[in-house]
Design a protein around this motif. Sequence first.
Motif, short mmCIF file in Angstrom:
data_model
loop_
_atom_site.label_atom_id
_atom_site.label_comp_id
_atom_site.label_asym_id
_atom_site.label_seq_id
_atom_site.Cartn_x
_atom_site.Cartn_y
_atom_site.Cartn_z
N VAL A 91 5.64 7.85 5.24
CA VAL A 91 5.66 7.28 3.89
C VAL A 91 5.81 5.76 3.96
CG1 VAL A 91 6.99 7.15 1.75
CG2 VAL A 91 6.47 9.37 2.76
N GLU A 92 6.70 5.29 4.82
CA GLU A 92 6.88 3.84 4.97
C GLU A 92 5.60 3.19 5.48
OE1 GLU A 92 9.41 1.91 3.96
OE2 GLU A 92 10.20 3.77 3.10
N GLY A 93 4.95 3.83 6.43
CA GLY A 93 3.68 3.30 6.95
C GLY A 93 2.62 3.25 5.87
N GLN A 94 2.56 4.27 5.04
CA GLN A 94 1.59 4.29 3.95
C GLN A 94 1.90 3.21 2.92
OE1 GLN A 94 1.84 8.36 2.67
NE2 GLN A 94 0.27 9.05 4.12
N LYS A 95 3.18 2.98 2.66
CA LYS A 95 3.56 1.90 1.73
C LYS A 95 3.12 0.55 2.26
CE LYS A 95 7.54 4.04 -0.49
NZ LYS A 95 9.01 4.00 -0.67
N ARG A 96 3.29 0.33 3.56
CA ARG A 96 2.85 -0.94 4.17
C ARG A 96 1.34 -1.10 4.06
NH1 ARG A 96 6.84 0.31 7.92
NH2 ARG A 96 5.34 1.26 9.35
N LYS A 97 0.61 0.00 4.31
CA LYS A 97 -0.85 -0.07 4.20
C LYS A 97 -1.28 -0.37 2.77
CE LYS A 97 -2.11 2.91 8.07
NZ LYS A 97 -2.74 4.17 8.48
N VAL A 98 -0.62 0.24 1.80
CA VAL A 98 -0.94 -0.03 0.40
C VAL A 98 -0.68 -1.50 0.08
CG1 VAL A 98 -0.19 0.41 -1.97
CG2 VAL A 98 -0.61 2.32 -0.43
N ASP A 99 0.45 -2.04 0.55
CA ASP A 99 0.75 -3.46 0.33
C ASP A 99 -0.29 -4.36 0.97
OD1 ASP A 99 3.00 -2.78 -1.12
OD2 ASP A 99 4.40 -3.08 0.56
N GLU A 100 -0.69 -4.03 2.20
CA GLU A 100 -1.71 -4.83 2.89
C GLU A 100 -3.04 -4.78 2.14
OE1 GLU A 100 -1.91 -3.32 6.89
OE2 GLU A 100 0.14 -3.95 7.35
N CYS A 101 -3.42 -3.59 1.69
CA CYS A 101 -4.67 -3.45 0.94
C CYS A 101 -4.60 -4.22 -0.38
CB CYS A 101 -4.97 -1.98 0.67
SG CYS A 101 -5.48 -1.06 2.14
N GLN A 102 -3.45 -4.19 -1.02
CA GLN A 102 -3.27 -4.94 -2.27
C GLN A 102 -3.42 -6.44 -2.02
OE1 GLN A 102 -2.81 -3.32 -5.26
NE2 GLN A 102 -3.16 -5.31 -6.19
N GLN A 103 -2.84 -6.93 -0.93
CA GLN A 103 -2.98 -8.35 -0.58
C GLN A 103 -4.44 -8.70 -0.31
OE1 GLN A 103 -0.33 -8.89 2.72
NE2 GLN A 103 1.48 -9.20 1.42
N LEU A 104 -5.13 -7.86 0.45
CA LEU A 104 -6.55 -8.10 0.72
C LEU A 104 -7.38 -8.09 -0.56
CD1 LEU A 104 -7.14 -5.99 3.96
CD2 LEU A 104 -7.20 -8.48 3.76
N LEU A 105 -7.08 -7.16 -1.44
CA LEU A 105 -7.79 -7.09 -2.72
C LEU A 105 -7.57 -8.36 -3.53
CD1 LEU A 105 -9.43 -5.45 -4.77
CD2 LEU A 105 -7.29 -4.45 -5.56
N ASN A 106 -6.33 -8.82 -3.57
CA ASN A 106 -6.03 -10.06 -4.30
C ASN A 106 -6.74 -11.25 -3.68
OD1 ASN A 106 -4.44 -8.74 -6.19
ND2 ASN A 106 -2.55 -9.07 -5.03
N GLN A 107 -6.77 -11.31 -2.33
CA GLN A 107 -7.49 -12.40 -1.67
C GLN A 107 -8.98 -12.36 -2.01
OE1 GLN A 107 -6.63 -11.89 2.49
NE2 GLN A 107 -4.63 -12.90 2.36
N ARG A 108 -9.56 -11.17 -2.01
CA ARG A 108 -10.99 -11.03 -2.33
C ARG A 108 -11.25 -11.45 -3.78
NH1 ARG A 108 -12.01 -5.33 0.82
NH2 ARG A 108 -12.03 -6.24 2.90
#
Length: 130
Positions: A91-108
């Motif tokens: 679950v913690e790993g999935q939360k980190r991935k979601v945060d990373e994807c959110q950051q990438l989405l915001n950058q895009r």
Amino acid sequence: MEPQIGGSSLGSWSSIPAGLPNPNIDSTTHQSLASHFHLLPLIDNLAEAVENGTRDQHSDALVAELTSHFERCQQLLNSISGTISSKSATVEGQKRKVDECQQLLNQRRDLISQYKNCVEDLIKSDTKKL
């Protein structure tokens, strides 16, 4: 061979992992395995043997059986603990991935916005030249 208490079968212990936690064991399995914690009949039998005051093969067998059940219960508890830990880590790993994807989405989004502004500025500058 299945564990026995007072002649009633408790089921097979083969589903309890020996060392590492088994991620395939679900909560239903844990609940059904929890019935293996019913040690009172063993303790009652051992108490009766102790009250008789003589140590014999029967009392030694009861002690060995109770010890074995305690060890199996410990294995079950370790298995549950390991499963909870591994799920928590997942679950913690999935939360980190979601945060990373959110950051990438915001950058895009920011890059697309900057690109749009640049194109609009170019179009404005080209129309002013005409």
